[in-house]
Structures are given as structure tokens and as C-alpha cells.
Design an enzyme around this catalytic site. Sequence first.
Site, mmCIF file in Angstrom:
data_model
loop_
_atom_site.group_PDB
_atom_site.id
_atom_site.type_symbol
_atom_site.label_atom_id
_atom_site.label_comp_id
_atom_site.label_asym_id
_atom_site.label_seq_id
_atom_site.Cartn_x
_atom_site.Cartn_y
_atom_site.Cartn_z
ATOM 1 N N ARG A 145 0.828 -1.194 0.000
ATOM 2 C CA ARG A 145 0.000 0.000 0.000
ATOM 3 C C ARG A 145 0.866 1.248 0.000
ATOM 4 O O ARG A 145 2.073 1.166 0.264
ATOM 5 C CB ARG A 145 -0.904 0.038 1.237
ATOM 6 C CG ARG A 145 -0.126 0.340 2.511
ATOM 7 C CD ARG A 145 -1.013 0.421 3.732
ATOM 8 N NE ARG A 145 -1.831 1.610 3.752
ATOM 9 C CZ ARG A 145 -1.431 2.807 4.167
ATOM 10 N NH1 ARG A 145 -0.198 2.982 4.592
ATOM 11 N NH2 ARG A 145 -2.245 3.831 4.171
ATOM 12 N N ILE A 146 0.252 2.386 -0.304
ATOM 13 C CA ILE A 146 0.876 3.684 -0.069
ATOM 14 C C ILE A 146 -0.171 4.573 0.585
ATOM 15 O O ILE A 146 -1.372 4.325 0.469
ATOM 16 C CB ILE A 146 1.428 4.327 -1.366
ATOM 17 C CG1 ILE A 146 0.358 4.411 -2.454
ATOM 18 C CG2 ILE A 146 2.644 3.585 -1.868
ATOM 19 C CD1 ILE A 146 0.848 5.058 -3.746
ATOM 20 N N ASP A 147 0.267 5.576 1.299
ATOM 21 C CA ASP A 147 -0.636 6.407 2.074
ATOM 22 C C ASP A 147 -1.614 7.179 1.192
ATOM 23 O O ASP A 147 -1.354 7.405 0.003
ATOM 24 C CB ASP A 147 0.152 7.407 2.923
ATOM 25 C CG ASP A 147 1.082 6.722 3.912
ATOM 26 O OD1 ASP A 147 0.710 5.634 4.380
ATOM 27 O OD2 ASP A 147 2.159 7.271 4.191
ATOM 28 N N LYS A 148 -2.691 7.615 1.798
ATOM 29 C CA LYS A 148 -3.729 8.368 1.097
ATOM 30 C C LYS A 148 -3.139 9.541 0.312
ATOM 31 O O LYS A 148 -3.448 9.730 -0.869
ATOM 32 C CB LYS A 148 -4.751 8.885 2.108
ATOM 33 C CG LYS A 148 -5.767 9.859 1.538
ATOM 34 C CD LYS A 148 -6.615 10.484 2.631
ATOM 35 C CE LYS A 148 -7.503 11.589 2.075
ATOM 36 N NZ LYS A 148 -8.240 12.300 3.150
ATOM 37 N N ARG A 194 8.344 8.904 5.854
ATOM 38 C CA ARG A 194 7.897 10.095 6.569
ATOM 39 C C ARG A 194 8.442 10.119 7.994
ATOM 40 O O ARG A 194 8.930 11.149 8.476
ATOM 41 C CB ARG A 194 6.368 10.162 6.554
ATOM 42 C CG ARG A 194 5.795 10.199 5.155
ATOM 43 C CD ARG A 194 4.302 9.922 5.140
ATOM 44 N NE ARG A 194 3.549 10.980 5.796
ATOM 45 C CZ ARG A 194 2.247 10.905 6.054
ATOM 46 N NH1 ARG A 194 1.572 9.803 5.725
ATOM 47 N NH2 ARG A 194 1.635 11.913 6.651
#
Length: 355
Positions: free
Chosen positions: A161-164, A265
Site C-alpha cells: 500500500r501507499i498512504d492516502k 515520513r
Amino acid sequence: MLEEIEEIEEVLNDDEEEAMSALYEHHRIETDSGQTLLRVDKFLMTRLPNASRTKIQEAADAGNIRVNDKPVKSSYKVKPKDIVTIVMSYPRREIEIIPEDIPLNIVYEDDYLMVVNKPAGMVVHPSYGHYRGTLVNALAWHLKDNPLFKENDPRPGLVHRIDKDTSGLLVIAKTEKAKNHLASQFFHKTSDRKYIAVCWGNLETETGTIIGHIGRNLTNRKVMACFPDGSHGKHAVTHYRVLERLSYVNVVECILETGRTHQIRAHFKYIRHPLFNDKEYGGNEILKGTTFAKYKQFVNNCFETCPRQALHAQTLGFEHPITGERMSFDSEIPQDMQQLIDKWRTYIQNRDGYL
């Protein structure tokens, strides 16, 4: 001895306070010294009561059952002191997936997988507060006529996944066998992932490696934190290279050795170079530069130009789960990040006008 379950990729929504389960689980079992010869699938059924024989056989077909670090078939017979490992998906959760006709930027597609370029702002999978408009809703629509695609799975086809608010490339499996095979690559770190980011400040070296466990922040569970002493979280490694120095910000390339939630991040926050406009990690404040009003106005214009963390999953590489071909995909830096970089280039050229 059945050791602690390890998470491959946590699937978390930025707004969730409680961790959801990972996409896949990893078990490691050492057989007893008195173990009798027994098929490995039957052995695992006795040791993993929540795992069906079908799931175990699917894992074996994908090469996700290993004995003494070598892939084996379901028919392999375990012996005393064998070390058996298995990677398989967690049981499905009861959640309704509503197919939605949402446009997808499909970079590649065949009968077994697809690669999509996710825009910033799109949540990957439905969760609390995000039941519609997600990538999974779009996938359920796009693949609704594919008999091998399991749309009732709450995370159909997802292996990472990757963040919103991070843009970039994701691979989606269209069959269970492809899903298992791709998951194994992400777990064993044979996939390639490269990100482009803009961070605050000038990094001391042109290249570097950030090593430090990533885990939930002990005072704010909505974000992650770096624990360099290993007291909390899980081992994480991020390699970086400076691509361009633009006065008070740097454009960097990041290569993930591990795949923890918010890894880049949290790591860049830890080394005091948070990503530009990363609201959850302090990058949405003016951290470097002058105190002049014109400069402050310039940075605020940059925040408006790229209203999210400046992070893009640019490159994705993996072995095709069926053909074995090595595949690599690249995506262009999205418009908001490119405009941000261009603004800083212009700032350098006309710096006197901001003083």
C-alpha cells in the site's frame, strides 16, 4: 516452537487510531526432535488451526512454504528439527465492498496482475471513515467480470500500500496464486521500490541510510515514530540520495529496504528533515529560511501548490508471478510536486527578490 507472527505490510488508514491486521502473516515453526514423517500441509494444519488446507496449498503453490529456507511442495514430509516457514494471507473480514466506477490510471495489465498509478488523495482500501471512493472500490468495479478476482475480499489483490496523500505505483494481483507469489517477494525484499520526495533542509551527505525501528507513536497513535534503540516497533531501513539541492529544501530519491507504515515520513522526521508539507510529521511549517514576509508568502504559496506531503512512489519492480520475467515500471512526478520543485528553482534564481 511457534514464533511471533511478523507483519509484512501494515494496511492502515491515516485516520485510524487502532491498527488493523496486516495483509499477510508469517509463521516460523521448528519441528520437535521426535517428529514423525508427515506431509508439510497436514503438519501445518495441526499447528495452525485457523488456516484451511486450501490456504496452505495456495501458499505452497506460490513458493511461500519453506523448509530450512528452501521452497517445498505440499507433499514434502517434515522431519525432526526441520524449520518450517509459511507466508499466507489473513482470513477475510466481513466488510461489504461496493464496486464504484472510478477511473483508474492503469500502467500495465494482463491476466494475472495490474499496475496502477494512484493519485494523491485516494485511500487504498475501505476502512472507518472511508467506505467509498477508495482504490479497492475502483478495483471491484474494474474486475467485476473476472471470475478469479475475489471481490468479497476486503483487500482484493493488494500486496502492499501507499498512504492516502502519497501518489504513485501499486501492483494489484488478479488471482490468488499471483497474490501469494507477489506477497512473498515483498516479504523477502526482492521487489524494488523507489520514491521521490521533497524534504526540508540540506542533508549533510549526498547519500545516506536511515536505520531505526518504526512503530506507533507512544503518545499519538495516529502517527508513527522512529525508535533507534529498538525498544519499540519493527526494524526499518531507508536509503536516500540527494537529487537536487534547492536552497532550503532538497529533492531526494528514497529506496526502501523494508516496508513499514509511514516509513519514509517517520525516518525523515527522525533525522530532522521532515517531508515538505507533511502535516502529520511537522513538515507543514516553515522550518528553514528567512523571516522576511516575502519569503513566508512564497512558502505558503508552495504549500498551496502541493497541499500534501511531497512524496511519490515513482518506481516499482518485481518478478512476474507466472512468467518469472523481471518487470519494472516508472511514473512521472505528479503535477503538484513538479510545480513545487519548479517554484523552488525559480526562488533560487530570483532569491534577492524574497529578501
